[in-house]
Motif scaffolding. Structure first.
Motif, PDB file in Angstrom:
ATOM      1  N   ARG A 170       0.861  -1.198   0.000  1.00  0.00           N
ATOM      2  CA  ARG A 170       0.000   0.000   0.000  1.00  0.00           C
ATOM      3  C   ARG A 170       0.884   1.231   0.000  1.00  0.00           C
ATOM      4  NH1 ARG A 170      -2.826   3.408   3.703  1.00  0.00           N
ATOM      5  NH2 ARG A 170      -4.934   3.931   2.949  1.00  0.00           N
ATOM      6  N   GLY A 171       0.529   2.173  -1.029  1.00  0.00           N
ATOM      7  CA  GLY A 171       1.311   3.383  -1.198  1.00  0.00           C
ATOM      8  C   GLY A 171       2.486   3.209  -2.126  1.00  0.00           C
ATOM      9  N   GLY A 172       2.660   1.997  -2.665  1.00  0.00           N
ATOM     10  CA  GLY A 172       3.787   1.745  -3.533  1.00  0.00           C
ATOM     11  C   GLY A 172       3.467   2.055  -4.992  1.00  0.00           C
ATOM     12  N   SER A 173       4.354   1.695  -5.922  1.00  0.00           N
ATOM     13  CA  SER A 173       4.221   1.979  -7.347  1.00  0.00           C
ATOM     14  C   SER A 173       4.417   0.707  -8.133  1.00  0.00           C
ATOM     15  CB  SER A 173       5.218   3.051  -7.782  1.00  0.00           C
ATOM     16  OG  SER A 173       6.543   2.597  -7.574  1.00  0.00           O
TER      17      SER A 173
ATOM     18  N   LEU B 179      -6.059   4.681 -10.941  1.00  0.00           N
ATOM     19  CA  LEU B 179      -4.868   4.938 -10.126  1.00  0.00           C
ATOM     20  C   LEU B 179      -4.071   6.082 -10.733  1.00  0.00           C
ATOM     21  CD1 LEU B 179      -3.760   1.256  -9.438  1.00  0.00           C
ATOM     22  CD2 LEU B 179      -5.135   2.757  -7.993  1.00  0.00           C
ATOM     23  N   ARG B 180      -3.291   6.724  -9.896  1.00  0.00           N
ATOM     24  CA  ARG B 180      -2.457   7.833 -10.341  1.00  0.00           C
ATOM     25  C   ARG B 180      -1.339   7.301 -11.216  1.00  0.00           C
ATOM     26  NH1 ARG B 180      -0.263  11.027  -5.427  1.00  0.00           N
ATOM     27  NH2 ARG B 180       0.838  12.024  -7.182  1.00  0.00           N
TER      28      ARG B 180
ATOM     29  N   ARG C 173       3.255   2.078 -18.580  1.00  0.00           N
ATOM     30  CA  ARG C 173       2.835   3.204 -17.729  1.00  0.00           C
ATOM     31  C   ARG C 173       3.121   2.857 -16.264  1.00  0.00           C
ATOM     32  NH1 ARG C 173      -2.709   5.297 -19.331  1.00  0.00           N
ATOM     33  NH2 ARG C 173      -1.383   6.246 -20.914  1.00  0.00           N
ATOM     34  N   GLN C 174       3.633   3.858 -15.488  1.00  0.00           N
ATOM     35  CA  GLN C 174       3.930   3.694 -14.050  1.00  0.00           C
ATOM     36  C   GLN C 174       2.763   4.218 -13.241  1.00  0.00           C
ATOM     37  OE1 GLN C 174       7.070   6.053 -12.373  1.00  0.00           O
ATOM     38  NE2 GLN C 174       7.556   4.471 -10.827  1.00  0.00           N
TER      39      GLN C 174
ATOM     40  N   ARG D   7      -3.272   2.754  -3.308  1.00  0.00           N
ATOM     41  CA  ARG D   7      -3.844   2.577  -1.970  1.00  0.00           C
ATOM     42  C   ARG D   7      -5.115   1.731  -1.983  1.00  0.00           C
ATOM     43  NH1 ARG D   7      -1.690   5.651   1.922  1.00  0.00           N
ATOM     44  NH2 ARG D   7      -0.207   7.266   1.303  1.00  0.00           N
ATOM     45  N   GLU D   8      -5.736   1.576  -3.120  1.00  0.00           N
ATOM     46  CA  GLU D   8      -6.963   0.807  -3.162  1.00  0.00           C
ATOM     47  C   GLU D   8      -6.652  -0.656  -2.846  1.00  0.00           C
ATOM     48  OE1 GLU D   8     -10.027   1.752  -3.607  1.00  0.00           O
ATOM     49  OE2 GLU D   8      -9.406   3.865  -3.730  1.00  0.00           O
ATOM     50  N   PRO D   9      -7.516  -1.290  -2.108  1.00  0.00           N
ATOM     51  CA  PRO D   9      -7.268  -2.702  -1.814  1.00  0.00           C
ATOM     52  C   PRO D   9      -7.228  -3.539  -3.079  1.00  0.00           C
ATOM     53  CG  PRO D   9      -8.881  -1.816  -0.299  1.00  0.00           C
ATOM     54  CD  PRO D   9      -8.682  -0.760  -1.326  1.00  0.00           C
ATOM     55  N   GLU D  10      -8.057  -3.174  -4.074  1.00  0.00           N
ATOM     56  CA  GLU D  10      -8.096  -4.009  -5.268  1.00  0.00           C
ATOM     57  C   GLU D  10      -8.576  -3.154  -6.446  1.00  0.00           C
ATOM     58  OE1 GLU D  10      -9.585  -8.139  -5.031  1.00  0.00           O
ATOM     59  OE2 GLU D  10     -11.062  -7.433  -6.508  1.00  0.00           O
TER      60      GLU D  10
END
Length: 919
Positions: A47-50, A71-72, A85-86, A91-94
């Motif tokens: 969570r919070g990763g890329s 997602l961003r 794309r990165q 943060r979404e669970p799924e």
């Protein structure tokens, strides 16, 4: 022309095959549908990763394409048939991103799945209660907020390192996050001080990630046990103002007792208790001090607290004031005959009693009046006061002593008129006088002024005995008294009154008396040792009265005993047993004549020859107490008649003694030689051994070792060692005899060596003889024989370089004191035998026949004469017997083919010869 090479042919075939496969592949591509692909298709991101997503297609020329997601995005990279794309801050669970391309008027799509996970960074254990009663349940609750996915979580509740409960959440929805684990636990004593914690494990290893663990901070549990009973409070019911008393408060069944608190107070005064622990028991002690401000009823409180709970106990305590009574004497030191008033007072509420008589009402004093006398001195007066407090009667008392002043009194009890003390032990001499003030006492002898030391510890001696005048004085007057001191001591028997030795004369009258000293006068009695009868009065002295007597003196202080030796003296007398009339002296024994004479004192004895050869000679006597310096009897004592005279101071007597002389056996070299010789073949004779002695000794000789049989003639076996023993009434003597057997010489061996010697060689003749004493060896050689050598004992004859002159007869002779014996041996030395073979040819046959006959003749003749032809023996290999058929009278000559033979020739007997020849 030649065709292509095999290698080129194989290369062309390979190219055609490749082209064919390529054409088939192109046709296959043209036939399969177009697609879109998204990589990674499924991703798990913290969570919070890329995450980079790669969207691609196999469409040769897609019209357009893209990636749809909520997602961003942080960056995009493109190609003809791909898109990368990165995605950041996931943060979404799924989420499900979609990859799409437009190809040949169709839309190609690929859908992916992105899930997030969160490490168990926060593991929280709900706080525990401050105190937990033992035996009751409490709740453990663990929270792990946000961690997930929950299906990969496992929570564990622990007591120290011990797992209490473990739970995993497998099967929970993928979007579920966070978890809670609750358990009910029974509190135990051993849980006190234990740490409880929660451990969370997020296991993502099935997804290619690791195992993430975290634990909560430990929480300590404090358990307790508090007894439902109230404390035991021990305290006095009453407490006097100004006094201190201990109080205690105790309670059992506490855990942990060290955590318990104690509150102890008297009214509003808090006490400082001292707390002691023993197991689960508590004891608090304190000291209560009562003050005047606290007088009255008070409450003592004890409170024990533990784990937020408390137990209380209360006791009532009454504080009171009760001063001691006062006892007053109008004159504490009153002269005899004065009036004295005694007064007893106490507090307002106390009732006083003086000498058993109470006051009329509480709070009033009690009084007593008296006209004092000597008997009132040191009289004690007692005042009692009683007070009732809270239903209990308390009492106190006071005492006082009255001193009455009066003059000295010397009573018989304190200063007796007669003193009797034993001598020796230390005593304190006392003569005490009554009086107030205390009188001084002085005792001295009226005649000599000697002072008796009173009140001091000292030894009692006989010199203290006598009469003393004792004077007692003080400020009120003086008193005088005469006292007598008697010193008693045990009896003593000294040499003057009771001598250690007494001498009586046989036939006279005597008495045994002993005087002893002692106080009181002792009684003395004497008895003979071993008897019980007391000796009294005069005795008619006999020898039987001599001995040791035990005299004992006895009085009240002890006894003394002494041995008295009584000697009875009398004139001399002879007894046959102690001084015999006939005495035999054994020569050389050193024995002295014993002549003991009865008499007291011991008589002197002298024995002198009276007639014949012993007249005037003094006979030495044996002493009753032998001494090395005593004279010994001479070896030439003369037998005869001696007169013995015994004398002491009470008379003399004589006796005749006949002395005879004898001796023990003696053997020496003159009577029994130590070396004796017998001759072989002679008749056996006894050993020449005799002995001197009186009576005449018997001599017996025997051979040492195994006995030998009787023989008719002396043999060499009779030689050896013999023991001869001579015996008579006075003893024995022995000698060891060595017997040697001598015999005539015999030449036992005469031999030649070597058996075959050529001219110019060496030979040796050996002669061995048997004889005793040893024989002398002599040789006789042929005339003209030179260069003959002999050994040191002549037993060997040697010839070096044998020649013809050495041929002939040799004789060996052995000689000793008992005879001579000889043997001969013949040695022949001849030239070469070649002359036998060089005769003329005409006479060869005759010579040959003659030679054969001559050889037979020489051989037979040599056999008869004892000759030995060495050459023949060597060439024929036969052993010719030189002493066989041709033997002479000797008949038993020794020798053979190995040695020249020899024969005895005492009368010209056999002849043995050795013939030396050339090769």
């Amino acid at each position: 022309m030649p065709g292509p090479s095999p290698g080129l042919r194989r290369a062309l075939l390979g190219l055609w095959a490749a082209l064919g496969l390529g054409i088939l592949g192109l046709s296959a591509v043209a036939q399969e549908p177009f697609w879109a692909d998204l990589q990674p298709r499924v991703a798990l991101v913290e969570r919070g990763g890329s995450l980079w997503l790669n969207c691609s297609t196999n469409c040769p020329r897609p019209e357009r394409g893209g990636l749809e997601t909520s997602l961003r995005r942080n960056g995009t990279q493109r190609g003809l048939r791909w898109l990368a794309r990165q995605l950041v801050d996931i943060r979404e669970p799924e989420t499900q991103p979609v990859c799409f391309f437009r190809c040949a008027r169709r839309t190609l799509q690929a859908r992916g799945l992105i899930r997030t996970f969160q490490r168990p960074d926060r593991v929280e254990l709900v706080p525990l209660p401050p105190w937990q009663p033992v035996g009751e349940n409490f709740t453990l609750s663990c929270r792990v907020p946000g961690a997930g996915p929950r299906g990969s979580l496992t929570l564990t509740l622990l007591r120290g390192a011990q797992e209490l409960i473990r739970r995993n959440f497998a099967g929970e929805p993928p979007r579920a996050r966070g978890a809670v684990l609750t358990a009910t636990v029974l509190a135990r004593r051993e849980d006190h001080g234990a740490n409880f914690s929660c451990r969370a494990e997020l296991d993502l290893r099935p997804h290619g990630l690791g195992l993430f663990e975290n634990s909560s901070a430990p929480r300590e549990l404090r358990t307790f046990v508090l007894s439902p009973d109230s404390p035991r409070l021990v305290a006095p019911r009453l407490l006097e103002v100004g006094s201190e008393k201990p109080v205690s408060c105790s309670l059992d069944g506490l855990f942990p007792a060290t955590e318990a608190g104690v509150y102890l107070a008297l009214g509003d005064q808090r006490l400082n208790p001292y707390v002691t622990l023993e197991g689960d028991a508590l004891m608090a002690t304190a000291t209560v001090t009562a003050s005047a401000e606290q007088e009255g009823a008070r409450q003592l409180v004890c409170i024990v607290t533990l784990g937020g709970e408390s137990r209380e106990a209360q006791e009532n305590l009454t504080i009171y004031s009760f001063p001691a009574p006062l006892l007053n004497l109008s004159d504490p030191n009153a002269p005899e005959g004065k009036m004295v008033i005694v007064t007893c007072t106490a507090g307002a509420r106390a009732l006083v009693t003086l000498e058993g008589i109470p006051a009329a009402v509480p709070g009033q004093p009690a009084q007593l009046q008296l006209n004092v006398t000597e008997n009132d001195d040191r009289r004690g007066f007692f005042c009692d006061a009683s007070l009732e407090v809270d239903g209990e009667t308390l009492s106190k008392n006071e005492s006082a002593e009255l001193r009455v002043l009066y003059g000295p009194r010397l009573d018989d009890a304190d200063c007796p008129r007669s003193w009797t003390w034993p001598e020796g032990p230390e005593q304190t001499l006392r003569c005490e006088a009554r009086g107030n003030p205390a009188p001084s006492v002085h005792c001295a002898r009226p005649d000599s002024g000697a002072v008796l030391a009173l009140g001091l510890l000292g030894p009692v001696t006989r010199a203290l005995a006598g009469t003393y005048r004792c004077t007692a004085a003080n400020a009120q007057g003086e008193a005088v008294k005469d006292v007598t001191l008697t010193v008693e001591y045990a009896p003593a028997l000294d040499s003057v009154g009771c001598p250690e030795q007494l001498t009586w004369l046989e036939g006279t009258e005597a008495s045994l008396s002993c005087v002893a000293h002692g106080v009181p006068p002792p009684n003395v009695s004497c008895v003979r040792s071993g008897e019980a009868k007391v000796v009294e009065g005069l005795l008619l002295v006999a020898r039987e009265d001599a001995g040791t007597y035990r005299c004992e003196a006895t009085n009240a202080r002890g006894s003394a005993a002494k041995n008295v030796a009584v000697t009875v003296e009398y004139g001399p007398s002879f007894e046959e047993l102690s001084c015999p009339s006939n005495w035999t002296w054994v020569q050389g024994s050193g024995q002295l004549f014993s002549c003991e004479v009865d008499g007291k004192p011991e008589p002197s004895v002298e024995c002198v020859g009276s007639e014949g050869a012993s007249e005037g000679a003094v006979l030495p006597l044996a002493s009753s107490n032998p001494n090395p310096r005593d004279p010994s009897i001479a070896s030439d004592l003369t037998p005869g008649i001696y007169i013995c005279n015994a004398t002491n101071r009470h008379g003399s007597t004589v006796k005749t003694v006949v002395v005879s002389a004898e001796s023990s056996p003696q053997m020496d070299e003159s009577t029994c030689p130590s070396h004796q010789t017998w001759l072989e073949g002679a008749k056996p004779v006894a050993l020449a051994c005799t002995a001197r002695g009186q009576p005449f000794p018997q001599v017996h000789c025997s051979r040492e070792g195994a006995p030998q049989p009787e023989r008719q003639r002396v043999s060499r076996e009779d030689a050896g060692t013999y023991l001869c023993v001579a015996t008579n009434a006075h003893g024995t003597d022995s000698r060891t005899i060595t017997v040697g057997v001598e015999y005539r010489p015999v030449v036992a061996e005469l031999a030649a060596s070597p058996s075959s010697v050529r001219p110019g060689g060496n030979f040796t003749l050996t002669c061995r003889a048997e004889a005793w004493p040893p024989a002398q060896i002599s040789w006789r050689a042929p005339p003209g024989a030179l260069n003959i050598g002999l050994s040191s004992n002549n037993s060997t004859l040697s010839v070096a370089g044998a020649m013809g002159s050495h041929g002939g007869e040799y004789e060996c002779a052995a000689t000793n004191a008992h005879g001579r014996h000889a043997r001969r041996i013949t040695v022949r030395v001849a030239g070469p035998w070649l002359w036998i073979a060089v005769g003329g040819a005409a006479g060869g046959a005759a010579l040959l026949a003659a030679g054969a006959g001559l050889a037979f003749y020489v051989q037979s003749t040599a056999c008869k004469k004892g000759e030995y032809n060495v050459q023949e023996a060597e060439s024929s290999g036969e052993a010719v017997c030189l002493n066989g058929a041709g033997g002479g009278a000797g008949g038993s000559a020794e020798g053979g083919p190995e040695a020249g033979a020899a024969a005895e020739s005492p009368a010209g007997g056999e002849v043995f010869a050795i013939q030396l020849t050339s090769a």
